[in-house]
Design a protein around this motif. Structure first.
Motif, PDB file in Angstrom:
ATOM      1  N   VAL A   3      26.745 -12.253  18.823  1.00  0.00           N
ATOM      2  CA  VAL A   3      26.292 -11.496  17.667  1.00  0.00           C
ATOM      3  C   VAL A   3      26.030 -10.055  18.105  1.00  0.00           C
ATOM      4  O   VAL A   3      25.637  -9.809  19.246  1.00  0.00           O
ATOM      5  CB  VAL A   3      25.019 -12.135  17.052  1.00  0.00           C
ATOM      6  N   ILE A   4      26.287  -9.110  17.208  1.00  0.00           N
ATOM      7  CA  ILE A   4      25.998  -7.701  17.490  1.00  0.00           C
ATOM      8  C   ILE A   4      24.684  -7.365  16.807  1.00  0.00           C
ATOM      9  O   ILE A   4      24.561  -7.423  15.577  1.00  0.00           O
ATOM     10  CB  ILE A   4      27.129  -6.790  16.973  1.00  0.00           C
ATOM     11  N   LYS A   5      23.689  -7.031  17.616  1.00  0.00           N
ATOM     12  CA  LYS A   5      22.350  -6.721  17.106  1.00  0.00           C
ATOM     13  C   LYS A   5      22.358  -5.354  16.423  1.00  0.00           C
ATOM     14  O   LYS A   5      23.289  -4.576  16.558  1.00  0.00           O
ATOM     15  CB  LYS A   5      21.336  -6.722  18.262  1.00  0.00           C
ATOM     16  N   ARG A   6      21.278  -5.053  15.717  1.00  0.00           N
ATOM     17  CA  ARG A   6      21.169  -3.780  15.013  1.00  0.00           C
ATOM     18  C   ARG A   6      21.197  -2.588  15.972  1.00  0.00           C
ATOM     19  O   ARG A   6      21.632  -1.512  15.623  1.00  0.00           O
ATOM     20  CB  ARG A   6      19.887  -3.765  14.176  1.00  0.00           C
ATOM     21  N   SER A   7      20.745  -2.806  17.215  1.00  0.00           N
ATOM     22  CA  SER A   7      20.745  -1.754  18.225  1.00  0.00           C
ATOM     23  C   SER A   7      22.130  -1.518  18.818  1.00  0.00           C
ATOM     24  O   SER A   7      22.330  -0.558  19.550  1.00  0.00           O
ATOM     25  CB  SER A   7      19.767  -2.118  19.346  1.00  0.00           C
ATOM     26  N   GLY A   8      23.078  -2.424  18.525  1.00  0.00           N
ATOM     27  CA  GLY A   8      24.419  -2.312  19.079  1.00  0.00           C
ATOM     28  C   GLY A   8      24.662  -3.243  20.256  1.00  0.00           C
ATOM     29  O   GLY A   8      25.792  -3.384  20.716  1.00  0.00           O
TER      30      GLY A   8
END
Length: 89
Positions: A3-8
């Motif tokens: 998964v790609i988190k909101r922080s990248g």
């Protein structure tokens, strides 16, 4: 699956995190509003390197589809969307 988190950052998918996030937003809703049912449908539509905000959007869409089962799913969809907007802002 990742998964790609909101922080990248890219991390391994933790399905428990998705389930807990949905469950935490069901406070005060009827017992017929089943967070695990929502989570199961979300999991079946997830793919590798999905972004976390897309998981929230997908969760809201699943809830909208379940409104005919219980109107509280509309409230849950709204809570997920509001939380997503708050995290992205």
């Amino acid at each position: 699956m990742r998964v790609i988190k909101r922080s990248g950052r890219v991390e391994d998918m933790k399905f428990d995190n998705v389930t807990n996030r949905i469950k935490n937003l069901t406070y005060g809703l009827s017992e017929n509003c089943d967070s695990s049912k929502v989570a199961q449908q979300v999991f079946s539509s997830m793919y590798d390197e999905i972004k976390t905000h897309e998981i929230d959007t997908l969760s809201s869409e699943v809830c909208i589809g379940l409104i005919t089962n219980d109107p509280d799913y509309e409230i849950l969809a709204t809570r997920i969307t509001a939380s997503n907007i708050q995290k992205r802002a």
